[in-house]
Write a protein that holds these residues in place. Structure first.
Motif, mmCIF file in Angstrom:
data_model
loop_
_atom_site.group_PDB
_atom_site.id
_atom_site.type_symbol
_atom_site.label_atom_id
_atom_site.label_comp_id
_atom_site.label_asym_id
_atom_site.label_seq_id
_atom_site.Cartn_x
_atom_site.Cartn_y
_atom_site.Cartn_z
ATOM 1 N N PHE A 42 0.826 -1.201 0.000
ATOM 2 C CA PHE A 42 0.000 0.000 0.000
ATOM 3 C C PHE A 42 0.865 1.259 0.000
ATOM 4 C CE2 PHE A 42 0.327 -2.015 4.148
ATOM 5 C CZ PHE A 42 1.023 -1.075 4.876
ATOM 6 N N SER A 43 2.145 1.113 -0.428
ATOM 7 C CA SER A 43 3.041 2.269 -0.428
ATOM 8 C C SER A 43 2.600 3.348 -1.410
ATOM 9 C CB SER A 43 4.476 1.837 -0.760
ATOM 10 O OG SER A 43 4.508 1.233 -2.043
ATOM 11 N N SER A 44 1.875 2.951 -2.461
ATOM 12 C CA SER A 44 1.452 3.944 -3.443
ATOM 13 C C SER A 44 0.388 4.876 -2.891
ATOM 14 C CB SER A 44 0.900 3.239 -4.696
ATOM 15 O OG SER A 44 -0.209 2.425 -4.350
ATOM 16 N N HIS A 45 -0.195 4.529 -1.746
ATOM 17 C CA HIS A 45 -1.240 5.353 -1.151
ATOM 18 C C HIS A 45 -0.700 6.164 0.026
ATOM 19 C CE1 HIS A 45 -4.171 3.116 -3.544
ATOM 20 N NE2 HIS A 45 -3.593 2.010 -3.127
ATOM 21 N N GLN A 46 0.606 6.206 0.197
ATOM 22 C CA GLN A 46 1.193 6.864 1.357
ATOM 23 C C GLN A 46 1.926 8.140 0.975
ATOM 24 O OE1 GLN A 46 3.804 3.931 2.935
ATOM 25 N NE2 GLN A 46 2.217 2.806 3.983
ATOM 26 N N ARG A 47 1.976 9.048 1.931
ATOM 27 C CA ARG A 47 2.850 10.209 1.860
ATOM 28 C C ARG A 47 3.836 10.079 2.998
ATOM 29 N NH1 ARG A 47 0.526 14.939 -0.921
ATOM 30 N NH2 ARG A 47 2.040 16.176 0.205
ATOM 31 N N ARG A 48 5.131 10.246 2.705
ATOM 32 C CA ARG A 48 6.147 10.078 3.739
ATOM 33 C C ARG A 48 6.258 11.293 4.649
ATOM 34 N NH1 ARG A 48 7.291 5.401 5.252
ATOM 35 N NH2 ARG A 48 9.219 6.219 6.176
ATOM 36 N N LEU A 49 5.779 12.449 4.202
ATOM 37 C CA LEU A 49 5.853 13.644 5.015
ATOM 38 C C LEU A 49 4.479 14.300 5.089
ATOM 39 C CD1 LEU A 49 9.128 15.308 3.698
ATOM 40 C CD2 LEU A 49 8.824 14.174 5.875
ATOM 41 N N LEU A 50 4.204 14.947 6.216
ATOM 42 C CA LEU A 50 2.983 15.726 6.317
ATOM 43 C C LEU A 50 3.092 16.968 5.434
ATOM 44 C CD1 LEU A 50 2.351 15.573 10.169
ATOM 45 C CD2 LEU A 50 1.089 14.397 8.392
ATOM 46 N N PRO A 51 1.975 17.450 4.900
ATOM 47 C CA PRO A 51 2.030 18.600 3.993
ATOM 48 C C PRO A 51 2.180 19.916 4.744
ATOM 49 C CG PRO A 51 -0.222 17.896 4.277
ATOM 50 C CD PRO A 51 0.612 16.902 5.030
ATOM 51 N N PHE A 52 3.130 19.992 5.647
ATOM 52 C CA PHE A 52 3.413 21.208 6.392
ATOM 53 C C PHE A 52 4.933 21.342 6.509
ATOM 54 C CE2 PHE A 52 -0.534 19.400 8.090
ATOM 55 C CZ PHE A 52 -1.420 20.410 7.760
ATOM 56 N N SER A 53 5.404 22.529 6.784
ATOM 57 C CA SER A 53 6.829 22.762 6.900
ATOM 58 C C SER A 53 7.202 23.135 8.320
ATOM 59 C CB SER A 53 7.257 23.887 5.942
ATOM 60 O OG SER A 53 6.617 25.094 6.316
ATOM 61 N N ARG A 54 8.499 23.013 8.639
ATOM 62 C CA ARG A 54 8.997 23.450 9.927
ATOM 63 C C ARG A 54 8.889 24.970 10.016
ATOM 64 N NH1 ARG A 54 12.563 20.267 12.724
ATOM 65 N NH2 ARG A 54 13.652 22.143 13.385
ATOM 66 N N HIS A 55 8.591 25.473 11.222
ATOM 67 C CA HIS A 55 8.508 26.933 11.362
ATOM 68 C C HIS A 55 9.886 27.570 11.238
ATOM 69 C CE1 HIS A 55 9.897 26.175 15.489
ATOM 70 N NE2 HIS A 55 10.202 27.455 15.546
ATOM 71 N N SER A 56 10.951 26.807 11.503
ATOM 72 C CA SER A 56 12.308 27.309 11.337
ATOM 73 C C SER A 56 13.136 26.221 10.682
ATOM 74 C CB SER A 56 12.915 27.698 12.683
ATOM 75 O OG SER A 56 14.237 28.163 12.540
ATOM 76 N N PRO A 57 13.804 26.516 9.556
ATOM 77 C CA PRO A 57 14.566 25.469 8.855
ATOM 78 C C PRO A 57 15.750 24.982 9.668
ATOM 79 C CG PRO A 57 14.991 27.623 7.908
ATOM 80 C CD PRO A 57 13.866 27.807 8.871
ATOM 81 N N MET A 58 16.168 23.735 9.427
ATOM 82 C CA MET A 58 17.306 23.151 10.128
ATOM 83 C C MET A 58 18.633 23.621 9.551
ATOM 84 S SD MET A 58 16.059 19.216 10.726
ATOM 85 C CE MET A 58 17.593 18.839 11.565
ATOM 86 N N ILE A 59 18.636 24.033 8.284
ATOM 87 C CA ILE A 59 19.873 24.459 7.616
ATOM 88 C C ILE A 59 19.585 25.755 6.862
ATOM 89 C CG2 ILE A 59 21.645 23.852 5.931
ATOM 90 C CD1 ILE A 59 20.997 20.914 6.502
ATOM 91 N N GLN A 60 20.513 26.702 6.968
ATOM 92 C CA GLN A 60 20.389 27.961 6.242
ATOM 93 C C GLN A 60 21.731 28.307 5.614
ATOM 94 O OE1 GLN A 60 18.405 31.226 8.271
ATOM 95 N NE2 GLN A 60 17.478 29.816 9.728
ATOM 96 N N MET A 61 21.652 29.020 4.476
ATOM 97 C CA MET A 61 22.873 29.499 3.817
ATOM 98 C C MET A 61 22.809 31.009 3.702
ATOM 99 S SD MET A 61 24.695 28.305 0.257
ATOM 100 C CE MET A 61 23.596 29.150 -0.856
ATOM 101 N N ALA A 62 23.936 31.671 3.922
ATOM 102 C CA ALA A 62 23.992 33.126 3.791
ATOM 103 C C ALA A 62 23.631 33.531 2.366
ATOM 104 C CB ALA A 62 25.384 33.632 4.161
ATOM 105 N N GLN A 63 22.921 34.649 2.217
ATOM 106 C CA GLN A 63 22.456 35.074 0.898
ATOM 107 C C GLN A 63 23.601 35.402 -0.046
ATOM 108 O OE1 GLN A 63 19.737 38.349 1.293
ATOM 109 N NE2 GLN A 63 18.221 37.175 2.426
ATOM 110 N N ASN A 64 24.666 36.025 0.454
ATOM 111 C CA ASN A 64 25.729 36.529 -0.405
ATOM 112 C C ASN A 64 27.075 35.850 -0.194
ATOM 113 O OD1 ASN A 64 23.799 38.463 -1.275
ATOM 114 N ND2 ASN A 64 24.350 39.797 0.434
#
Length: 373
Positions: A42-64
């Motif tokens: 029944f894997s074709s009927h599953q989503r591995r992640l909820l359709p929401f995002s973290r309020h703060s990302p775990m990784i960030q990169m400087a813009q410049n």
């Protein structure tokens, strides 16, 4: 979450389960039950992640600058990316937080010189020392003045190297940072909503904030700030980011991509192929390609999709195709982060292979049964 025969999205009851792998699985309860009866997958009927995002990302990169900051456990690790693909990244510094506190959010300045770390009750600011490969804690932070009944800030972002913005449940707080690392609190801006979700800042200092289904733009004119709701979604929003100083990109749980420039709203969901609409992994980030303004990269847990939209000139020429082109890259998974390097055709991908996750699983549980082990 399902699609009908015309690829229209609608909502229905779902079954959510989880296990020792710390991953939620969302399934269609009817299909789940039928698959068990027929002893089929029944894997074709599953989503591995909820359709929401973290309020703060775990990784960030400087813009410049090619500098990364990532949350690992209860610490922030800072890395400088190599100039060549054949060189390894350089570990610049480690910011350790007491095990009695929890990091709720962090941010890195556009040039990668400053790192802000928020816990549930404290704000910490650090300056990166590239020569010594360490960080210097800035101790000149005075007590933050907040509105009554307001929570402690839970979101943070640098609008530039000298301005740090903090968000709590009631307002936007501004901290001004001088070249000598002296900090003073600027004016606050009251909010009529609680920005629990995504936050992004443009190069001009404009903020994009989102709740579950609304996106607001906060712009500044001198000392005054104005707020405007630019988009209301019928579906949960998963990411918000600036493509340039005037255009923002939004994704929702349908994996629709919405581009907003001023009062012009372009939703590309109807132009995308059916295979894209039924993808199981929600978009977690969107970024414009540095060398092609008509191309954007959308990344999820399982892949990176590069979407090329027809230019204005191609649309005027009826003989040329005006279809959206999608190039799917699924060589890396599970993905933790993806970004284009500033003014370069190169990109950085951070993945955590499943085997490294499984190594930290607790030992299996055994239970004695009659006639078997």
């Amino acid at each position: 979450f399902k699609f009908d025969k015309d690829s229209n999205f609608y909502e229905r009851t779902v079954l959510i389960s989880g296990g020792v792998d710390c991953t939620f699985v969302v399934s269609d309860p009817i299909a789940f039950d039928r698959a068990l009866e027929r002893s089929k997958s029944f894997s074709s009927h599953q989503r591995r992640l909820l359709p929401f995002s973290r309020h703060s990302p775990m990784i960030q990169m400087a813009q410049n600058a090619p500098i990364l900051a990532g949350k690992i456990g209860n610490s922030i690790q800072v890395w400088k990316l190599a100039e060549s693909k054949h060189q390894k990244p350089i570990h610049m510094a480690e910011i350790k937080i007491s095990r009695y506190e929890a990091i709720t959010a962090f941010s890195i300045s556009p040039e990668g010189n400053l790192v802000c770390v928020l816990t549930s009750s404290e704000l910490r600011l650090y300056k990166l020392d590239p020569k010594k490969k360490s960080v210097i804690k800035i101790d000149s932070i005075a007590a933050i003045k907040m509105a009554k009944k307001a929570s402690f800030p839970h979101l943070t972002v640098f609008s530039n190297e000298s301005t740090l913005l903090l968000l709590n449940s009631h307002e936007i707080l501004q901290l001004n940072i001088t070249e000598t690392l002296e900090i003073s609190q600027g004016d606050s801006f009251s909010l009529s909503f609680n920005p629990r979700r995504c936050i992004s800042s443009s190069s001009s200092g404009t903020l994009a904030l989102s709740t579950d289904r609304h996106v607001f733009l906060v712009s500044s004119n001198g000392k005054q700030r104005s707020i405007k709701m630019v988009y209301e979604s019928s579906y949960p929003i998963t990411s918000v980011s600036f493509l340039d100083s005037k255009t923002i990109a939004i994704s929702d749980c349908r994996n629709a991509v919405i581009r907003i420039t001023g009062d012009e709203v372009n939703e590309t969901f109807s132009q995308l192929p059916k295979e894209w609409k039924v993808r199981k992994e929600p978009i977690m980030g969107i970024q414009m390609h540095p060398l092609n303004p008509n191309k954007i990269s959308c990344w999820s847990d399982a892949s990176v999709a590069q979407i090329t939209f027809p230019s204005t000139k191609r649309k005027l020429n009826s003989e040329e195709s005006s279809e959206v082109e999608i190039n799917l890259i699924d060589d890396y998974r599970p993905l933790l982060f993806f970004a284009h390097l500033p003014n370069s055709a190169d990109s950085v991908v951070i993945e955590r292979p499943w085997i490294s996750i499984a190594e930290n699983f607790p030992p299996a549980f055994y239970r004695s049964r009659y006639g078997a082990q």
